[in-house]
Design a protein around this motif. Structure first.
Motif, PDB file in Angstrom:
ATOM      1  N   ARG A   1      35.449  17.441  13.626  1.00  0.00           N
ATOM      2  CA  ARG A   1      35.328  18.887  12.697  1.00  0.00           C
ATOM      3  C   ARG A   1      35.091  19.881  13.885  1.00  0.00           C
ATOM      4  NH1 ARG A   1      33.035  22.598  10.217  1.00  0.00           N
ATOM      5  NH2 ARG A   1      31.518  20.694   9.467  1.00  0.00           N
ATOM      6  N   LEU A   2      33.156  19.724  14.275  1.00  0.00           N
ATOM      7  CA  LEU A   2      32.597  20.276  14.497  1.00  0.00           C
ATOM      8  C   LEU A   2      33.422  20.807  16.806  1.00  0.00           C
ATOM      9  CD1 LEU A   2      29.284  19.385  13.537  1.00  0.00           C
ATOM     10  CD2 LEU A   2      30.991  21.770  13.558  1.00  0.00           C
ATOM     11  N   TYR A   3      33.504  19.365  16.801  1.00  0.00           N
ATOM     12  CA  TYR A   3      34.040  19.016  18.300  1.00  0.00           C
ATOM     13  C   TYR A   3      35.548  19.595  18.605  1.00  0.00           C
ATOM     14  CZ  TYR A   3      36.600  17.657  22.603  1.00  0.00           C
ATOM     15  OH  TYR A   3      37.189  17.213  23.049  1.00  0.00           O
ATOM     16  N   LYS A   4      36.007  19.695  17.562  1.00  0.00           N
ATOM     17  CA  LYS A   4      38.150  20.222  17.286  1.00  0.00           C
ATOM     18  C   LYS A   4      37.880  21.621  17.098  1.00  0.00           C
ATOM     19  CE  LYS A   4      42.260  19.596  15.186  1.00  0.00           C
ATOM     20  NZ  LYS A   4      42.957  21.137  16.230  1.00  0.00           N
ATOM     21  N   ASN A   5      36.872  22.484  16.652  1.00  0.00           N
ATOM     22  CA  ASN A   5      37.025  23.973  16.367  1.00  0.00           C
ATOM     23  C   ASN A   5      36.707  24.371  17.488  1.00  0.00           C
ATOM     24  OD1 ASN A   5      36.995  24.068  13.667  1.00  0.00           O
ATOM     25  ND2 ASN A   5      34.825  24.340  12.897  1.00  0.00           N
ATOM     26  N   TYR A   6      35.525  23.925  18.372  1.00  0.00           N
ATOM     27  CA  TYR A   6      34.792  24.490  19.687  1.00  0.00           C
ATOM     28  C   TYR A   6      36.605  24.275  20.758  1.00  0.00           C
ATOM     29  CZ  TYR A   6      31.012  25.790  17.548  1.00  0.00           C
ATOM     30  OH  TYR A   6      29.563  26.814  16.986  1.00  0.00           O
ATOM     31  N   ILE A   7      36.801  22.936  21.105  1.00  0.00           N
ATOM     32  CA  ILE A   7      37.914  22.409  21.567  1.00  0.00           C
ATOM     33  C   ILE A   7      39.171  24.066  21.201  1.00  0.00           C
ATOM     34  CG2 ILE A   7      39.730  21.911  22.651  1.00  0.00           C
ATOM     35  CD1 ILE A   7      36.427  20.940  24.102  1.00  0.00           C
ATOM     36  N   ASP A   8      39.069  24.021  19.960  1.00  0.00           N
ATOM     37  CA  ASP A   8      40.259  24.832  19.652  1.00  0.00           C
ATOM     38  C   ASP A   8      39.941  26.049  20.204  1.00  0.00           C
ATOM     39  OD1 ASP A   8      42.081  22.719  18.896  1.00  0.00           O
ATOM     40  OD2 ASP A   8      41.519  23.853  16.626  1.00  0.00           O
ATOM     41  N   CYS A   9      38.864  26.697  20.045  1.00  0.00           N
ATOM     42  CA  CYS A   9      38.217  28.144  20.119  1.00  0.00           C
ATOM     43  C   CYS A   9      38.615  28.367  21.624  1.00  0.00           C
ATOM     44  CB  CYS A   9      37.247  28.494  20.169  1.00  0.00           C
ATOM     45  SG  CYS A   9      36.172  29.708  20.613  1.00  0.00           S
ATOM     46  N   ILE A  10      38.039  27.424  22.433  1.00  0.00           N
ATOM     47  CA  ILE A  10      38.761  27.738  23.858  1.00  0.00           C
ATOM     48  C   ILE A  10      39.547  27.153  24.756  1.00  0.00           C
ATOM     49  CG2 ILE A  10      35.892  27.506  24.221  1.00  0.00           C
ATOM     50  CD1 ILE A  10      36.320  24.892  25.774  1.00  0.00           C
TER      51      ILE A  10
ATOM     52  N   ASN B   1      42.094  28.594  23.462  1.00  0.00           N
ATOM     53  CA  ASN B   1      43.338  29.468  22.628  1.00  0.00           C
ATOM     54  C   ASN B   1      43.978  28.842  21.092  1.00  0.00           C
ATOM     55  OD1 ASN B   1      42.271  31.600  24.522  1.00  0.00           O
ATOM     56  ND2 ASN B   1      43.633  30.482  26.284  1.00  0.00           N
ATOM     57  N   LYS B   2      43.426  27.906  21.237  1.00  0.00           N
ATOM     58  CA  LYS B   2      44.732  27.150  19.449  1.00  0.00           C
ATOM     59  C   LYS B   2      44.193  27.538  18.143  1.00  0.00           C
ATOM     60  CE  LYS B   2      46.201  22.685  22.211  1.00  0.00           C
ATOM     61  NZ  LYS B   2      46.405  21.596  21.934  1.00  0.00           N
ATOM     62  N   GLY B   3      43.135  28.078  18.863  1.00  0.00           N
ATOM     63  CA  GLY B   3      42.366  28.882  16.989  1.00  0.00           C
ATOM     64  C   GLY B   3      41.448  29.604  16.878  1.00  0.00           C
ATOM     65  N   LYS B   4      41.321  29.888  15.518  1.00  0.00           N
ATOM     66  CA  LYS B   4      40.610  31.002  15.717  1.00  0.00           C
ATOM     67  C   LYS B   4      38.293  30.711  16.267  1.00  0.00           C
ATOM     68  CE  LYS B   4      42.274  32.907  11.709  1.00  0.00           C
ATOM     69  NZ  LYS B   4      42.025  33.837  10.183  1.00  0.00           N
ATOM     70  N   CYS B   5      38.122  31.761  17.208  1.00  0.00           N
ATOM     71  CA  CYS B   5      36.720  31.585  17.571  1.00  0.00           C
ATOM     72  C   CYS B   5      35.761  32.443  16.837  1.00  0.00           C
ATOM     73  CB  CYS B   5      36.360  32.515  18.265  1.00  0.00           C
ATOM     74  SG  CYS B   5      37.514  31.331  20.115  1.00  0.00           S
ATOM     75  N   SER B   6      34.275  31.430  16.267  1.00  0.00           N
ATOM     76  CA  SER B   6      33.821  32.092  15.545  1.00  0.00           C
ATOM     77  C   SER B   6      33.107  32.946  16.653  1.00  0.00           C
ATOM     78  CB  SER B   6      32.358  30.928  15.318  1.00  0.00           C
ATOM     79  OG  SER B   6      32.199  30.347  16.014  1.00  0.00           O
TER      80      SER B   6
ATOM     81  N   ASP C   1      30.410  33.116  18.135  1.00  0.00           N
ATOM     82  CA  ASP C   1      29.396  32.779  19.121  1.00  0.00           C
ATOM     83  C   ASP C   1      30.308  31.632  20.059  1.00  0.00           C
ATOM     84  OD1 ASP C   1      29.586  30.824  17.136  1.00  0.00           O
ATOM     85  OD2 ASP C   1      28.084  28.943  17.843  1.00  0.00           O
ATOM     86  N   GLY C   2      32.123  31.205  19.305  1.00  0.00           N
ATOM     87  CA  GLY C   2      32.688  31.052  20.174  1.00  0.00           C
ATOM     88  C   GLY C   2      33.610  32.366  21.163  1.00  0.00           C
ATOM     89  N   LYS C   3      33.765  33.112  20.717  1.00  0.00           N
ATOM     90  CA  LYS C   3      34.468  34.556  21.401  1.00  0.00           C
ATOM     91  C   LYS C   3      32.994  35.174  21.896  1.00  0.00           C
ATOM     92  CE  LYS C   3      36.122  36.727  17.746  1.00  0.00           C
ATOM     93  NZ  LYS C   3      36.805  37.977  16.739  1.00  0.00           N
ATOM     94  N   GLU C   4      32.014  34.691  22.375  1.00  0.00           N
ATOM     95  CA  GLU C   4      30.836  34.589  23.545  1.00  0.00           C
ATOM     96  C   GLU C   4      31.248  33.672  24.394  1.00  0.00           C
ATOM     97  OE1 GLU C   4      28.104  36.712  25.375  1.00  0.00           O
ATOM     98  OE2 GLU C   4      29.332  37.829  23.652  1.00  0.00           O
ATOM     99  N   LEU C   5      31.362  32.360  24.273  1.00  0.00           N
ATOM    100  CA  LEU C   5      30.975  30.887  24.724  1.00  0.00           C
ATOM    101  C   LEU C   5      32.123  31.420  26.319  1.00  0.00           C
ATOM    102  CD1 LEU C   5      31.737  28.305  25.737  1.00  0.00           C
ATOM    103  CD2 LEU C   5      32.795  27.733  23.313  1.00  0.00           C
ATOM    104  N   LYS C   6      33.931  31.468  24.867  1.00  0.00           N
ATOM    105  CA  LYS C   6      34.630  31.930  25.231  1.00  0.00           C
ATOM    106  C   LYS C   6      35.182  33.379  27.083  1.00  0.00           C
ATOM    107  CE  LYS C   6      39.665  32.229  24.047  1.00  0.00           C
ATOM    108  NZ  LYS C   6      40.509  32.486  23.293  1.00  0.00           N
ATOM    109  N   LYS C   7      34.122  34.297  26.547  1.00  0.00           N
ATOM    110  CA  LYS C   7      34.444  35.154  27.374  1.00  0.00           C
ATOM    111  C   LYS C   7      33.012  34.792  28.725  1.00  0.00           C
ATOM    112  CE  LYS C   7      30.654  38.151  26.853  1.00  0.00           C
ATOM    113  NZ  LYS C   7      29.920  39.547  26.339  1.00  0.00           N
ATOM    114  N   ASN C   8      32.261  33.650  28.378  1.00  0.00           N
ATOM    115  CA  ASN C   8      31.430  33.662  29.653  1.00  0.00           C
ATOM    116  C   ASN C   8      31.649  32.074  30.577  1.00  0.00           C
ATOM    117  OD1 ASN C   8      29.170  35.172  29.370  1.00  0.00           O
ATOM    118  ND2 ASN C   8      29.248  34.431  27.818  1.00  0.00           N
TER     119      ASN C   8
END
Length: 131
Positions: free
Chosen positions: A42-51, A53-58, A60-67
């Motif tokens: 679940r945790l792994y998938k949340n971050y992979i989905d964020c980066i 573009n398959k899911g919502k970003c928390s 911190d996920g948005k910050e990660l994706k930006k950098n």
């Protein structure tokens, strides 16, 4: 030099964000338990989905994706040594255990293969093969 996507994957699990002086990424998440994330689907998938573009970003996920683009372009020069070591751990896991995620990350963050070519020799020295 860090291998391609090690920076991305590290970011996914260390939530890279810029420090005030932009010299280094924040080290606030350096003590995160990577094994917990890598072994929790679940945790792994949340971050992979964020980066990917398959899911919502928390937040911190948005910050990660930006950098991610900056971290790739500068060989993670703003990373601490602990972050670089964590990057290697995460990269090896993704390549060996989640090859479909690896392919998707490559298609998004290195569609021309420039980073793959740039980091291939270094990756092999670190024990993983960039196909």
């Amino acid at each position: 030099m860090q291998p391609i996507l090690s920076v991305i994957l590290f970011s996914a699990f260390f939530w890279i964000s810029s420090a005030d002086d932009d010299k280094y990424y924040t080290n606030i998440y350096d003590n995160i338990d990577l094994d917990e994330i890598l072994n929790n689907q679940r945790l792994y998938k949340n971050y992979i989905d964020c980066i990917t573009n398959k899911g919502k970003c928390s937040p911190d996920g948005k910050e990660l994706k930006k950098n991610i683009p900056d971290a790739l372009s500068n060989n993670c020069s703003k990373c601490t040594q602990k972050q670089k070591d964590g990057t290697d751990k995460v990269l090896k896991f993704i390549i060996e255990e989640k090859p479909d995620d690896w392919k998707l990350l490559e298609s998004i963050y290195d569609p021309q293969g420039a980073y793959k070519k740039k980091y291939k020799e270094q990756a092999e020295k670190r024990g993983y093969k960039l196909a």
